[in-house]
Every structure is written in structure tokens, then in C-alpha cells.
Write a protein that holds these residues in place. Structure first.
Motif, PDB file in Angstrom:
ATOM      1  N   VAL A   9       0.843  -1.184   0.000  1.00  0.00           N
ATOM      2  CA  VAL A   9       0.000   0.000   0.000  1.00  0.00           C
ATOM      3  C   VAL A   9       0.888   1.247   0.000  1.00  0.00           C
ATOM      4  O   VAL A   9       0.678   2.180  -0.774  1.00  0.00           O
ATOM      5  N   LEU A  10       1.879   1.234   0.888  1.00  0.00           N
ATOM      6  CA  LEU A  10       2.746   2.397   1.036  1.00  0.00           C
ATOM      7  C   LEU A  10       4.183   1.921   1.159  1.00  0.00           C
ATOM      8  O   LEU A  10       4.545   1.280   2.124  1.00  0.00           O
ATOM      9  N   ASP A  11       4.983   2.203   0.156  1.00  0.00           N
ATOM     10  CA  ASP A  11       6.388   1.851   0.181  1.00  0.00           C
ATOM     11  C   ASP A  11       7.145   3.040   0.763  1.00  0.00           C
ATOM     12  O   ASP A  11       7.207   4.100   0.134  1.00  0.00           O
ATOM     13  N   GLU A  16      11.161   8.464   2.137  1.00  0.00           N
ATOM     14  CA  GLU A  16      12.523   8.560   2.659  1.00  0.00           C
ATOM     15  C   GLU A  16      13.428   9.255   1.652  1.00  0.00           C
ATOM     16  O   GLU A  16      14.277  10.074   2.011  1.00  0.00           O
ATOM     17  N   ARG A  17      13.231   8.928   0.384  1.00  0.00           N
ATOM     18  CA  ARG A  17      14.050   9.527  -0.661  1.00  0.00           C
ATOM     19  C   ARG A  17      13.795  11.035  -0.743  1.00  0.00           C
ATOM     20  O   ARG A  17      14.713  11.822  -0.931  1.00  0.00           O
ATOM     21  N   LEU A  18      12.539  11.418  -0.616  1.00  0.00           N
ATOM     22  CA  LEU A  18      12.222  12.849  -0.641  1.00  0.00           C
ATOM     23  C   LEU A  18      12.926  13.567   0.505  1.00  0.00           C
ATOM     24  O   LEU A  18      13.478  14.658   0.321  1.00  0.00           O
ATOM     25  N   GLY A  22      15.481  16.568  -0.173  1.00  0.00           N
ATOM     26  CA  GLY A  22      15.117  17.941   0.185  1.00  0.00           C
ATOM     27  C   GLY A  22      14.596  18.109   1.596  1.00  0.00           C
ATOM     28  O   GLY A  22      13.895  19.078   1.879  1.00  0.00           O
ATOM     29  N   GLY A  23      14.931  17.167   2.480  1.00  0.00           N
ATOM     30  CA  GLY A  23      14.530  17.308   3.878  1.00  0.00           C
ATOM     31  C   GLY A  23      13.037  17.141   4.097  1.00  0.00           C
ATOM     32  O   GLY A  23      12.284  16.802   3.181  1.00  0.00           O
ATOM     33  N   ASP A  24      12.617  17.420   5.341  1.00  0.00           N
ATOM     34  CA  ASP A  24      11.198  17.316   5.691  1.00  0.00           C
ATOM     35  C   ASP A  24      10.351  18.252   4.825  1.00  0.00           C
ATOM     36  O   ASP A  24       9.194  17.955   4.519  1.00  0.00           O
ATOM     37  N   ALA A  25      10.923  19.373   4.431  1.00  0.00           N
ATOM     38  CA  ALA A  25      10.171  20.354   3.648  1.00  0.00           C
ATOM     39  C   ALA A  25       9.706  19.772   2.315  1.00  0.00           C
ATOM     40  O   ALA A  25       8.554  19.956   1.915  1.00  0.00           O
ATOM     41  N   VAL A  65      -1.098   7.865 -11.334  1.00  0.00           N
ATOM     42  CA  VAL A  65       0.174   7.121 -11.341  1.00  0.00           C
ATOM     43  C   VAL A  65       1.291   8.008 -10.799  1.00  0.00           C
ATOM     44  O   VAL A  65       2.084   7.598  -9.956  1.00  0.00           O
ATOM     45  N   SER A  66       1.323   9.271 -11.253  1.00  0.00           N
ATOM     46  CA  SER A  66       2.350  10.197 -10.771  1.00  0.00           C
ATOM     47  C   SER A  66       2.115  10.606  -9.325  1.00  0.00           C
ATOM     48  O   SER A  66       3.029  10.571  -8.495  1.00  0.00           O
ATOM     49  N   ASN A  67       0.861  11.012  -9.015  1.00  0.00           N
ATOM     50  CA  ASN A  67       0.559  11.472  -7.656  1.00  0.00           C
ATOM     51  C   ASN A  67       0.919  10.406  -6.629  1.00  0.00           C
ATOM     52  O   ASN A  67       1.564  10.673  -5.621  1.00  0.00           O
ATOM     53  N   ALA A  68       0.432   9.181  -6.863  1.00  0.00           N
ATOM     54  CA  ALA A  68       0.661   8.100  -5.905  1.00  0.00           C
ATOM     55  C   ALA A  68       2.117   7.650  -5.930  1.00  0.00           C
ATOM     56  O   ALA A  68       2.697   7.345  -4.882  1.00  0.00           O
ATOM     57  N   GLY A  69       2.690   7.604  -7.109  1.00  0.00           N
ATOM     58  CA  GLY A  69       4.065   7.145  -7.229  1.00  0.00           C
ATOM     59  C   GLY A  69       5.042   8.007  -6.454  1.00  0.00           C
ATOM     60  O   GLY A  69       5.973   7.507  -5.831  1.00  0.00           O
ATOM     61  N   ASN A  70       4.829   9.303  -6.458  1.00  0.00           N
ATOM     62  CA  ASN A  70       5.750  10.212  -5.788  1.00  0.00           C
ATOM     63  C   ASN A  70       5.675  10.157  -4.264  1.00  0.00           C
ATOM     64  O   ASN A  70       6.550  10.687  -3.584  1.00  0.00           O
ATOM     65  N   VAL A  71       4.613   9.534  -3.707  1.00  0.00           N
ATOM     66  CA  VAL A  71       4.550   9.377  -2.253  1.00  0.00           C
ATOM     67  C   VAL A  71       4.718   7.914  -1.837  1.00  0.00           C
ATOM     68  O   VAL A  71       4.616   7.596  -0.664  1.00  0.00           O
TER      69      VAL A  71
END
Lengths: 121, 122
Positions: A9-11, A16-18, A22-25, A65-71
Motif C-alpha cells: 500500500v505504502l512503500d 525517505e528519498r524525498l 530535500g529534507g522534511d520540507a 500514477v504520478s501522484n501516488a508514485g511520488n509518495v
């Protein structure tokens, strides 16, 4: 035998990569974009499926696909890709089941983000 | 001299990620539609273009066709950003005239950085 494992559901790797890049921001900004755009695209998917508008369905599924993929929402990514492919190939008979699957997966992703402490007020 | 990149991408979270990865090294200009990109790229002559293949209205391959048809832009490196990266796609994108492609969502930022470095030239 021959059974595919459903993607998670959530990898956590994506968020973590984000944070690493670029930190928590950056993580917060990406989650804010997800919160703003993804539910809207899910509504678009449902409306397009109900109206039999395969072009709009493909566009909305593609956006997810993009919205979910990026999180890190791998399950939603897989469902959205399947739905986009079916819509693009005009396999209308598959749309109802794939739309329901995407809906359910999206609910699990939102719950998963909330459980990970990533829900934004 | 800071290299200038055109980022043609209609999705805000993909733009956010690309900026986070590249803002320190390059000057990015964003375009959300193919039409805006063609006008902007012709005017500003960036050093490299990152081009989303699946834009609404005019899609990325049509944008590429217009770019390649402009003699003033011959040799402009164009890297495809695509959510449809599967086996055999690399050959297809190269055959279409892209210089390279990077799969989306971008899960390995080094692939993006390497693709840019390969095609920026001296």
C-alpha cells in the motif's frame, strides 16, 4: 504458484528519498500536492467510468500514477496503470472492476499515510 | 556558465521532484503544455529539454516532431520523461527521435542526472 504478490500500500522508500533529497520540507510539499490533487483525480476516474468516457478515464488514471508514485503508493500506482491501460485499449468491460479496485486501494493509501503520521490537516 | 534546461511537464509533483533534484545545478524553465514549450524553447534556446511524453492536448512526441522540424533547434538534446517505460521502450523512444529517456515516477535520481550529463555536451 503463479500468484503475483500485490504491491505494498505504502512503500516508505519514496518518502525517505524525498527527505534525503530535500529534507522534511520536500516531503511535506509532496504530500500537500498529493492531498490537493489525488482525491480530485479519483473523483474524475469515477465520473469518467460512470460516463463511459475512456479518454478522460485514461487521463485521470495517468495523473494518479504520478501522484501516488511520488509518495510511495505502489498499490494505487499498479491499479491506476491497469485502469489506464484498459481505458487506452478500450476494454470497457474491465473498467468497473478496475475502478472499484482503484477506489479501494486509494482508501488504503490514505489510511496508510495517516497511520504513518503523514496525514495533513 | 549555468546550463539552462526546459522542463515540459504538466504534473505538479513531478515538477516539484525534478526541481528539488536539479535546482542547485541548472536553471530550469517550466512549461505545462506543448504549445507553451514550443514557443518558449524557440525563443530561449535552452541547452537541453526534459519532455513529458504524455502531455494533455499536444502530446510529447508531437512536441518533439515540431522541435526536430525546426532547423534552428537541430542538435537540441531532448530527454523523454515517461511513465510507460517497459522493455523495448528505449528503442522506440530513440527511434522517435528522443536522445534518451527517464522513467517516471523517478525512483532513481541518478538516472536523471546521468541522462542529462550524457547529452549536455561540452
Amino acid at each position: 504458484m503463479g500468484q503475483m504478490t500485490a504491491p505494498p500500500v505504502l512503500d516508505p522508500v519514496a518518502l525517505e528519498r524525498l527527505r534525503r533529497i530535500g529534507g522534511d520540507a520536500l516531503e511535506r510539499q509532496m504530500l500537500a500536492l498529493f492531498r490537493e490533487a489525488a482525491p480530485r483525480h479519483v473523483v474524475e476516474v469515477r465520473a469518467a467510468a460512470a460516463a463511459g468516457d475512456l479518454a478522460a478515464l485514461a487521463r485521470a488514471a495517468h495523473a494518479l500514477v504520478s501522484n501516488a508514485g511520488n509518495v510511495g503508493g505502489s498499490e494505487v500506482v499498479a491499479c491506476a496503470r491497469s485502469l489506464e491501460a484498459a481505458a487506452a485499449a478500450r476494454r470497457s468491460a474491465e473498467v468497473p472492476a478496475l475502478t472499484a479496485a482503484l477506489d479501494a486501494a486509494f482508501g488504503r493509501l490514505e489510511a496508510g499515510l495517516a497511520a504513518a503520521g503523514k496525514a495533513l490537516g | 556558465m549555468t546550463r539552462r534546461l526546459a522542463l515540459v511537464e504538466d504534473n505538479a509533483d513531478n515538477r516539484l521532484l525534478v526541481h528539488a533534484l536539479l535546482d542547485g545545478q541548472f536553471a530550469l524553465t517550466d512549461y505545462e503544455t506543448g504549445a507553451a514549450a514550443l514557443a518558449g524553447i524557440a525563443a530561449s534556446r535552452p541547452d537541453l529539454v526534459l519532455l513529458d511524453v504524455s502531455l494533455p492536448e499536444m502530446d510529447g512526441t508531437e512536441v518533439l516532431r515540431h522541435l526536430r522540424a525546426d532547423p534552428a533547434l537541430a542538435g537540441l538534446p531532448v530527454v523523454a520523461l515517461t511513465a510507460h517505460a517497459m522493455a523495448g521502450d528505449r528503442e522506440r523512444y530513440l527511434a522517435l527521435g528522443f536522445d534518451d529517456y527517464v522513467a517516471k515516477p523517478i525512483v532513481d535520481e541518478q538516472l536523471l542526472l546521468d541522462a542529462i550529463a550524457r547529452h549536455l555536451g561540452a
